[in-house]
Design an enzyme around this catalytic site. Sequence first.
Site, PDB file in Angstrom:
ATOM      1  N   THR A  82      48.432  43.830  44.842  1.00  0.00           N
ATOM      2  CA  THR A  82      47.413  44.442  43.973  1.00  0.00           C
ATOM      3  C   THR A  82      46.015  44.271  44.553  1.00  0.00           C
ATOM      4  O   THR A  82      45.209  45.204  44.549  1.00  0.00           O
ATOM      5  CB  THR A  82      47.439  43.812  42.563  1.00  0.00           C
ATOM      6  OG1 THR A  82      48.666  44.151  41.931  1.00  0.00           O
ATOM      7  CG2 THR A  82      46.299  44.334  41.698  1.00  0.00           C
ATOM      8  N   ASP A 257      49.918  51.121  42.820  1.00  0.00           N
ATOM      9  CA  ASP A 257      49.358  50.198  43.814  1.00  0.00           C
ATOM     10  C   ASP A 257      50.307  49.861  44.964  1.00  0.00           C
ATOM     11  O   ASP A 257      49.889  49.703  46.098  1.00  0.00           O
ATOM     12  CB  ASP A 257      48.795  48.925  43.167  1.00  0.00           C
ATOM     13  CG  ASP A 257      49.827  48.079  42.433  1.00  0.00           C
ATOM     14  OD1 ASP A 257      50.890  48.610  42.053  1.00  0.00           O
ATOM     15  OD2 ASP A 257      49.562  46.875  42.222  1.00  0.00           O
TER      16      ASP A 257
HETATM   17  C1  GP9 Z   1      47.958  39.917  38.319  1.00  0.00           C
HETATM   18  C2  GP9 Z   1      48.375  41.264  38.781  1.00  0.00           C
HETATM   19  C3  GP9 Z   1      49.564  41.208  39.724  1.00  0.00           C
HETATM   20  O1  GP9 Z   1      46.703  39.790  37.776  1.00  0.00           O
HETATM   21  O2  GP9 Z   1      47.351  42.073  39.185  1.00  0.00           O
HETATM   22  O3  GP9 Z   1      49.289  41.326  41.069  1.00  0.00           O
HETATM   23  P1  GP9 Z   1      50.458  41.618  42.137  1.00  0.00           P
HETATM   24  O4  GP9 Z   1      51.492  40.542  41.996  1.00  0.00           O
HETATM   25  O5  GP9 Z   1      51.033  42.952  41.834  1.00  0.00           O
HETATM   26  O6  GP9 Z   1      49.789  41.592  43.450  1.00  0.00           O
HETATM   27 MN    MN Z   2      50.456  44.985  41.838  1.00  0.00          MN
END
Ligand code: GP9
Ligand code: MN
Length: 428
Positions: A82, A257
């Site tokens: 993310t 994402d």
């Molecule tokens: C946590 C969320 C998850 O705040 O944004 O992130 P990810 O595990 O998908 O990188």
């Molecule tokens: Mn994510």
Amino acid sequence: DSSDLKSVRNYINTNHTEPNIQYTGVAKGKNVFIIHLESFQQFLIDFKWDNQEVTPNINKIYHANNTLSFDNFFNQVGQGKTADAELMLENSLFGLPEGAAMVTDGTSNTFQAAPAILGQKGYTTASFHGDVPSFWNRDNTYKSWGYDYFFSSKYFKEKKDYNIGYGMKDKIFLRDAANYIQQLPQPFYAKLITVTNHYPYILDKKNQTISKTNTGDSTVDGYVQTAKYLDESIGEFMAWLKATGLDKKSMVVFYGDHYGISANHKKAVAKLLNLKKFDDFDNAQFQRVPFMIQMPGLQGGINHTYGGEIDVLPTILNLLGISNQNTIQFGSDLLAPKRNQLVAFRNGDFVSPDFTKVNGTYYQTKTGEVVKNLTPEQKQQLAQKSNQVDTELSLSDKIITGDLLRFYKLKNFQKVNKKNYNYTKTKA
Ligand code: GP9
Ligand code: MN
């Protein structure tokens, strides 16, 4: 040092792509919503299971006349997941080969990010996420990016039943975020990061409106359930937008994402998609995620250009009619008629309309066949593509690890002063 900055600028200048002038400024002055669809892959679009569409609301947006949709848009994240997606979308810089740049460099580095650029053009900027502010070091990085507000879980009413997995359930999150959105001075730039459709895809019974899939792989089979829940939350949010009339004054951007189903689950994916085989080549193609821009009056349609997360910022700035001259960005406008459609993955692999490179092997993108009997020209062409991918990744890395933007004076842009931002909230 500044000689590295020089090679970066040389590269950017040589590879500069003019944006599509037919779209320049069509969204001028509009509010911007960036809607982060957690772990949402392109294959979910129009996908059916349990005698129903899994994501009917997102499908409707994808096919709408006033939505620009892309069907060859790839996630380009590395370990930062993310965080890498956020970094690419708002800076047009790549994540790092290891770790998450938001964590390692987000606090101290200088950035010329979307929130700062838009903020200096009169936009109010806010990010919303139903997780603790420290996750991925958002609370510090967002200051470096110039976000006026960060509405983290601290800003939302917390009840035991409101949370699942990494944070607030999407429906509750979007409903409660709406109250803050309505108070933002316009025009605003608001990023909404959903989270329920996140591995391991758990959902409380009362929110399950589709059955699990039957691959027998327990980490895969819940995916359609949480994806459907995310879709319903988007449906509710879009209905709210319409009811308030905000839809008429806004451009809404959606993106997935990164993958929801990793390469460790190839057998399950083959079963899910009814495929005879699902190999490394197929997994590279499986990295497609949605990218859609909806706005009243926008001339939409499904665009087949090959691109990825690195290309979002230049695309959006062109639509908003905000000058993107002389910026240090590695992407190009997705609507530009003559783009270089080479999409870099973080490990140096790539996809493009003709060739795909996976683990060092070259394939024909159309057929998935390994390329053999290359002519000297083809050999040279592939080496050139590989080279370009390596070059842009390593130059982007230099910017981040060397904090090179601190040396770069961007015209008509004021360096962000992190001290101007404070996201702490004392519980009411
Ligand atoms: C946590 C969320 C998850 O705040 O944004 O992130 P990810 O595990 O998908 O990188
Ligand atoms: Mn994510």
